[in-house]
Design a protein around this motif. Structure first.
Motif, PDB file in Angstrom:
ATOM      1  N   GLY A  29     -41.903 -13.164 -37.301  1.00  0.00           N
ATOM      2  CA  GLY A  29     -42.825 -12.080 -37.593  1.00  0.00           C
ATOM      3  C   GLY A  29     -42.673 -10.857 -36.731  1.00  0.00           C
ATOM      4  O   GLY A  29     -43.181  -9.787 -37.076  1.00  0.00           O
ATOM      5  N   GLY A  30     -41.983 -10.967 -35.594  1.00  0.00           N
ATOM      6  CA  GLY A  30     -41.762  -9.818 -34.733  1.00  0.00           C
ATOM      7  C   GLY A  30     -40.646  -8.927 -35.254  1.00  0.00           C
ATOM      8  O   GLY A  30     -39.980  -9.238 -36.248  1.00  0.00           O
ATOM      9  N   ASN A  31     -40.424  -7.808 -34.573  1.00  0.00           N
ATOM     10  CA  ASN A  31     -39.432  -6.839 -35.041  1.00  0.00           C
ATOM     11  C   ASN A  31     -38.029  -7.431 -35.155  1.00  0.00           C
ATOM     12  O   ASN A  31     -37.328  -7.205 -36.141  1.00  0.00           O
ATOM     13  CB  ASN A  31     -39.401  -5.626 -34.104  1.00  0.00           C
ATOM     14  CG  ASN A  31     -40.613  -4.730 -34.266  1.00  0.00           C
ATOM     15  OD1 ASN A  31     -41.201  -4.661 -35.344  1.00  0.00           O
ATOM     16  ND2 ASN A  31     -41.001  -4.055 -33.201  1.00  0.00           N
ATOM     17  N   ILE A  32     -37.610  -8.169 -34.126  1.00  0.00           N
ATOM     18  CA  ILE A  32     -36.261  -8.739 -34.161  1.00  0.00           C
ATOM     19  C   ILE A  32     -36.138  -9.723 -35.322  1.00  0.00           C
ATOM     20  O   ILE A  32     -35.129  -9.740 -36.036  1.00  0.00           O
ATOM     21  CB  ILE A  32     -35.922  -9.447 -32.836  1.00  0.00           C
ATOM     22  CG1 ILE A  32     -36.036  -8.482 -31.659  1.00  0.00           C
ATOM     23  CG2 ILE A  32     -34.508 -10.018 -32.881  1.00  0.00           C
ATOM     24  CD1 ILE A  32     -35.788  -9.130 -30.306  1.00  0.00           C
ATOM     25  N   ASP A  33     -37.166 -10.536 -35.510  1.00  0.00           N
ATOM     26  CA  ASP A  33     -37.147 -11.523 -36.592  1.00  0.00           C
ATOM     27  C   ASP A  33     -37.085 -10.843 -37.959  1.00  0.00           C
ATOM     28  O   ASP A  33     -36.327 -11.270 -38.844  1.00  0.00           O
ATOM     29  CB  ASP A  33     -38.397 -12.401 -36.499  1.00  0.00           C
ATOM     30  CG  ASP A  33     -38.460 -13.442 -37.601  1.00  0.00           C
ATOM     31  OD1 ASP A  33     -37.647 -14.388 -37.573  1.00  0.00           O
ATOM     32  OD2 ASP A  33     -39.310 -13.303 -38.496  1.00  0.00           O
ATOM     33  N   VAL A  34     -37.863  -9.781 -38.140  1.00  0.00           N
ATOM     34  CA  VAL A  34     -37.865  -9.067 -39.426  1.00  0.00           C
ATOM     35  C   VAL A  34     -36.484  -8.502 -39.724  1.00  0.00           C
ATOM     36  O   VAL A  34     -35.949  -8.663 -40.839  1.00  0.00           O
ATOM     37  CB  VAL A  34     -38.919  -7.941 -39.416  1.00  0.00           C
ATOM     38  CG1 VAL A  34     -38.759  -7.027 -40.626  1.00  0.00           C
ATOM     39  CG2 VAL A  34     -40.326  -8.533 -39.396  1.00  0.00           C
ATOM     40  N   ILE A  35     -35.876  -7.848 -38.738  1.00  0.00           N
ATOM     41  CA  ILE A  35     -34.536  -7.284 -38.941  1.00  0.00           C
ATOM     42  C   ILE A  35     -33.515  -8.396 -39.175  1.00  0.00           C
ATOM     43  O   ILE A  35     -32.622  -8.280 -40.025  1.00  0.00           O
ATOM     44  CB  ILE A  35     -34.121  -6.415 -37.747  1.00  0.00           C
ATOM     45  CG1 ILE A  35     -35.051  -5.201 -37.621  1.00  0.00           C
ATOM     46  CG2 ILE A  35     -32.674  -5.948 -37.889  1.00  0.00           C
ATOM     47  CD1 ILE A  35     -35.007  -4.254 -38.789  1.00  0.00           C
ATOM     48  N   ALA A  36     -33.641  -9.499 -38.428  1.00  0.00           N
ATOM     49  CA  ALA A  36     -32.706 -10.614 -38.598  1.00  0.00           C
ATOM     50  C   ALA A  36     -32.723 -11.132 -40.028  1.00  0.00           C
ATOM     51  O   ALA A  36     -31.671 -11.427 -40.606  1.00  0.00           O
ATOM     52  CB  ALA A  36     -33.055 -11.740 -37.624  1.00  0.00           C
ATOM     53  N   ARG A  37     -33.890 -11.229 -40.617  1.00  0.00           N
ATOM     54  CA  ARG A  37     -33.988 -11.769 -41.976  1.00  0.00           C
ATOM     55  C   ARG A  37     -33.447 -10.764 -43.014  1.00  0.00           C
ATOM     56  O   ARG A  37     -32.876 -11.169 -44.026  1.00  0.00           O
ATOM     57  CB  ARG A  37     -35.430 -12.189 -42.270  1.00  0.00           C
ATOM     58  CG  ARG A  37     -35.825 -13.396 -41.414  1.00  0.00           C
ATOM     59  CD  ARG A  37     -37.254 -13.843 -41.541  1.00  0.00           C
ATOM     60  NE  ARG A  37     -37.565 -14.812 -40.494  1.00  0.00           N
ATOM     61  CZ  ARG A  37     -37.259 -16.110 -40.544  1.00  0.00           C
ATOM     62  NH1 ARG A  37     -36.660 -16.604 -41.627  1.00  0.00           N
ATOM     63  NH2 ARG A  37     -37.554 -16.922 -39.548  1.00  0.00           N
ATOM     64  N   LEU A  38     -33.604  -9.485 -42.736  1.00  0.00           N
ATOM     65  CA  LEU A  38     -32.985  -8.480 -43.613  1.00  0.00           C
ATOM     66  C   LEU A  38     -31.468  -8.563 -43.532  1.00  0.00           C
ATOM     67  O   LEU A  38     -30.774  -8.507 -44.552  1.00  0.00           O
ATOM     68  CB  LEU A  38     -33.455  -7.079 -43.221  1.00  0.00           C
ATOM     69  CG  LEU A  38     -34.944  -6.753 -43.395  1.00  0.00           C
ATOM     70  CD1 LEU A  38     -35.223  -5.323 -42.948  1.00  0.00           C
ATOM     71  CD2 LEU A  38     -35.386  -6.955 -44.839  1.00  0.00           C
ATOM     72  N   VAL A  39     -30.963  -8.690 -42.310  1.00  0.00           N
ATOM     73  CA  VAL A  39     -29.515  -8.806 -42.118  1.00  0.00           C
ATOM     74  C   VAL A  39     -28.997 -10.086 -42.758  1.00  0.00           C
ATOM     75  O   VAL A  39     -27.963 -10.090 -43.436  1.00  0.00           O
ATOM     76  CB  VAL A  39     -29.153  -8.774 -40.617  1.00  0.00           C
ATOM     77  CG1 VAL A  39     -27.673  -9.111 -40.403  1.00  0.00           C
ATOM     78  CG2 VAL A  39     -29.454  -7.401 -40.022  1.00  0.00           C
TER      79      VAL A  39
END
Length: 313
Positions: A29-39
């Motif tokens: 749910g954090g920023n890194i996690d959100v970007i990771a799932r988009l990537v």
């Protein structure tokens, strides 16, 4: 340096014919996690293999990094990080790894920038007005940070030094509790990542004074940079990207780099990333990316020494 453009790399950039594990050294749910799932979504489509996100939070990213290093050095396990895991946190928290030797950055997909924001009840409506306001109240005003020893902390200390202010540092464990105090007017000012403060800015819950970036943000075109305001040393940001264990062969690192670059260039991915508050990133090769980590690491080491920021054992 050129920013990532609209050139699309050829498809089928796969370096593997097996599923890929993407570690995230932060909670879901954090920023890194959100970007990771988009990537992961885009990368899976590009390479034709599942990319499984696995959260390994804790110890300032060190738990995730240790899991990365413990995995076979074959490129099947990668990690999505914000660059502060390598360039900031090791100066104030012992993580049991050398960020310049034990891991290697291989791809960059976006950049998060720091914004100077103020409580809605602060009478100053711009940066220069705030400086004047703070000088009239020496020692009586504070600045929040989202953690000691981060760029949110560094920026406030440098502002004090360069502008001749006496703002008191009030650290928090994470951006949300710090933002709550700024929104509520208990603390007048803070340097925060735009991704976490952008909705508060757009709804008027906080004021945006300046951005600590080289150029104005595309999503805040009317907010000046601190360099424009006479403070070029106040330039702080973190890139979001992929690292691997240093033992991964160079040729595999290069294949992963090409695949991550293709993701970063993808218009759909860029639009989704932009919607989270991140900006486009530099189109760096592996050598440039590694040099950027060394440069930022050394800069932050000097700041920690200058302001006697203590290591948290």
């Amino acid at each position: 340096m050129a920013l990532l453009g609209s050139i699309v790399m050829p498809a089928a950039m796969a370096w593997t014919d097996k599923p890929v594990k993407m570690l995230v050294p932060a909670p879901a749910g954090g920023n890194i996690d959100v970007i990771a799932r988009l990537v992961a979504d885009q990368l899976s489509a590009d390479i034709g293999q599942p990319v499984v996100v696995e959260n390994r939070p804790g110890a300032g990213g060190a738990i995730g990094v240790q899991a990365l290093r413990a995995a076979p050095a074959d490129g099947q396990t990668v990690m999505m990080i914000a660059s502060n895991v390598l360039t900031e946190i090791p100066h104030v928290l012992k993580g049991g790894f050398d960020p310049l030797k034990d891991v290697k950055p291989v791809g960059i997909v976006g950049r998060g920038n720091l914004v100077m924001i103020a409580a809605p009840n602060v009478p100053a409506k711009d940066f220069k007005g705030f400086v004047a306001y703070a000088k009239k109240n020496p020692g009586n005003l504070g600045f929040a940070s989202y953690s000691p020893g981060t760029i949110s902390h560094y920026a406030g200390m440098i502002l004090n030094q360069k502008a001749g202010l006496d703002l008191q540092h009030v650290p928090f464990q994470g951006s949300p509790p710090a933002l709550a105090q700024v929104m509520g007017g208990q603390i007048p000012v803070m340097f925060d990542g735009f991704a976490t403060s952008r909705n508060l800015i757009s709804t008027g819950k906080v004021q945006a004074y300046a951005v600590a970036a080289k150029t104005r943000l595309s999503q805040l075109p009317d907010v000046p940079t601190l360099a424009e305001l006479g403070f070029p040393d106040l330039e702080f940001s973190n890139w979001m990207g992929v690292i691997v264990a240093s033992g991964v062969p160079a040729e595999v690192q290069e294949k992963i780099h090409k695949a991550i670059r293709q993701v970063a260039l993808n218009p759909k991915f860029r639009g989704r990333m932009f919607a989270t508050g991140f900006e486009g990133a530099e189109d760096w090769n592996i050598q440039q990316l590694n040099q950027s980590v060394k440069t930022e690491f050394d800069r932050n080491a000097a700041i920690v020494k200058q302001f006697n920021i203590q290591l948290n054992q």
